[in-house]
Design an enzyme around this catalytic site. Structure first.
Site, PDB file in Angstrom:
ATOM      1  N   ASP A  60       0.847  -1.184   0.000  1.00 43.20           N
ATOM      2  CA  ASP A  60       0.000   0.000   0.000  1.00 43.20           C
ATOM      3  C   ASP A  60       0.888   1.242   0.000  1.00 43.20           C
ATOM      4  O   ASP A  60       1.643   1.466   0.951  1.00 43.20           O
ATOM      5  CB  ASP A  60      -0.871  -0.046   1.259  1.00 43.20           C
ATOM      6  CG  ASP A  60      -1.777   1.149   1.429  1.00 43.20           C
ATOM      7  OD1 ASP A  60      -1.688   2.120   0.649  1.00 43.20           O
ATOM      8  OD2 ASP A  60      -2.588   1.120   2.372  1.00 43.20           O
ATOM      9  N   ILE A  61       0.810   2.042  -1.029  1.00 46.22           N
ATOM     10  CA  ILE A  61       1.669   3.219  -1.131  1.00 46.22           C
ATOM     11  C   ILE A  61       1.431   4.200   0.011  1.00 46.22           C
ATOM     12  O   ILE A  61       2.341   4.898   0.431  1.00 46.22           O
ATOM     13  CB  ILE A  61       1.528   3.907  -2.504  1.00 46.22           C
ATOM     14  CG1 ILE A  61       2.702   4.864  -2.719  1.00 46.22           C
ATOM     15  CG2 ILE A  61       0.169   4.592  -2.648  1.00 46.22           C
ATOM     16  CD1 ILE A  61       2.894   5.291  -4.147  1.00 46.22           C
ATOM     17  N   ASN A  75      -5.706  12.661 -10.934  1.00 46.17           N
ATOM     18  CA  ASN A  75      -6.392  13.092 -12.148  1.00 46.17           C
ATOM     19  C   ASN A  75      -6.124  14.580 -12.311  1.00 46.17           C
ATOM     20  O   ASN A  75      -5.625  15.238 -11.398  1.00 46.17           O
ATOM     21  CB  ASN A  75      -7.890  12.742 -12.123  1.00 46.17           C
ATOM     22  CG  ASN A  75      -8.634  13.455 -11.019  1.00 46.17           C
ATOM     23  OD1 ASN A  75      -8.529  14.676 -10.861  1.00 46.17           O
ATOM     24  ND2 ASN A  75      -9.399  12.713 -10.248  1.00 46.17           N
ATOM     25  N   GLY A  87      -8.888   4.863  -7.072  1.00 47.43           N
ATOM     26  CA  GLY A  87      -7.594   4.190  -7.071  1.00 47.43           C
ATOM     27  C   GLY A  87      -6.601   4.783  -6.094  1.00 47.43           C
ATOM     28  O   GLY A  87      -6.935   5.111  -4.953  1.00 47.43           O
ATOM     29  N   VAL A  88      -5.360   4.931  -6.546  1.00 46.41           N
ATOM     30  CA  VAL A  88      -4.287   5.491  -5.718  1.00 46.41           C
ATOM     31  C   VAL A  88      -4.658   6.895  -5.250  1.00 46.41           C
ATOM     32  O   VAL A  88      -4.476   7.239  -4.079  1.00 46.41           O
ATOM     33  CB  VAL A  88      -2.955   5.523  -6.509  1.00 46.41           C
ATOM     34  CG1 VAL A  88      -1.890   6.311  -5.774  1.00 46.41           C
ATOM     35  CG2 VAL A  88      -2.470   4.114  -6.790  1.00 46.41           C
ATOM     36  N   ASP A  89      -5.188   7.694  -6.144  1.00 45.01           N
ATOM     37  CA  ASP A  89      -5.565   9.071  -5.826  1.00 45.01           C
ATOM     38  C   ASP A  89      -6.556   9.111  -4.660  1.00 45.01           C
ATOM     39  O   ASP A  89      -6.373   9.841  -3.688  1.00 45.01           O
ATOM     40  CB  ASP A  89      -6.156   9.724  -7.078  1.00 45.01           C
ATOM     41  CG  ASP A  89      -6.304  11.230  -6.982  1.00 45.01           C
ATOM     42  OD1 ASP A  89      -5.617  11.858  -6.155  1.00 45.01           O
ATOM     43  OD2 ASP A  89      -7.102  11.782  -7.752  1.00 45.01           O
ATOM     44  N   SER A 149      -0.650   4.967 -14.432  1.00 43.16           N
ATOM     45  CA  SER A 149      -1.483   4.672 -15.609  1.00 43.16           C
ATOM     46  C   SER A 149      -1.841   3.194 -15.778  1.00 43.16           C
ATOM     47  O   SER A 149      -2.560   2.853 -16.715  1.00 43.16           O
ATOM     48  CB  SER A 149      -0.852   5.206 -16.907  1.00 43.16           C
ATOM     49  OG  SER A 149      -0.911   6.616 -16.924  1.00 43.16           O
ATOM     50  N   GLY A 154      -3.683   1.295 -13.866  1.00 43.66           N
ATOM     51  CA  GLY A 154      -4.987   0.924 -13.332  1.00 43.66           C
ATOM     52  C   GLY A 154      -6.089   1.259 -14.314  1.00 43.66           C
ATOM     53  O   GLY A 154      -6.113   0.773 -15.454  1.00 43.66           O
TER      54      GLY A 154
END
Length: 171
Positions: free
Chosen positions: A9-10, A23, A31-33, A121, A123
């Site tokens: 997990d980042i 985005n 997602g990550v964001d 990119s 995902g």
């Protein structure tokens, strides 16, 4: 620079800066964001709104990078970058590599030593995982920043990690 592949997990990485696959609006997403905004808390969104009100009124373009505070994350900063959507009809790999290169440049300006990157990119933007790893490693292996000595490519899930490990070993 030491490059590490990490499955996990980042948002849990104890580094100076975490790179967010954002985005263009910089106002959160999936997602990550979404995970970074949820775990980091409202300070990140507030800083992103400030960036939109000042430097990026039209949003952050693909390949660009900008930093904010990290809120409640274990990092000091979040470096937001917008990856390109994959296209089989158009080669957008230079934009993808730009995400890593520009994020490293921002990290260097901040004085960050350790930086964690997601697989940008790969995902919802549809980039094939093996090529996304190749693009990331090409930039990280070729980089010569003055401050960053550790780059972690944080991969979500065992399958993605295994693909990344194969690509890294092959090249």
């Amino acid at each position: 620079m030491e490059i590490m592949l990490v499955e996990g997990d980042i948002t849990a990485q104890p580094v100076d800066a975490i790179v967010n696959a954002a985005n263009s609006s910089l106002l959160g997403g999936g997602g990550v964001d979404g995970a970074i905004h949820r775990k980091g808390g409202p300070a990140i969104l507030e800083a992103c709104r400030s960036l939109r009100a000042t430097r990026y009124p039209d949003g952050l373009g693909a390949g660009q990078a900008a930093a904010t505070v990290a809120g409640r994350l274990p990092a000091r900063w979040v470096i937001h970058t917008v990856g390109p959507v994959f296209s089989a009809a158009e080669d957008r790999s230079a934009l993808l590599r730009g995400c890593y290169a520009n994020s490293l440049a921002v990290a260097d300006q901040l004085g960050a030593v350790a930086v964690a990157f997601p697989l940008i990119s790969a995902g919802v933007y549809g980039w094939p995982v093996d090529d996304a790893v190749r693009q990331a490693l090409a930039v990280l292996r070729g980089a010569t920043p003055t401050h960053v000595t550790e780059a972690r490519l944080v991969l979500f899930g065992a399958e993605t990690y295994e693909v990344a490990a194969r690509v890294a070993a092959a090249g």
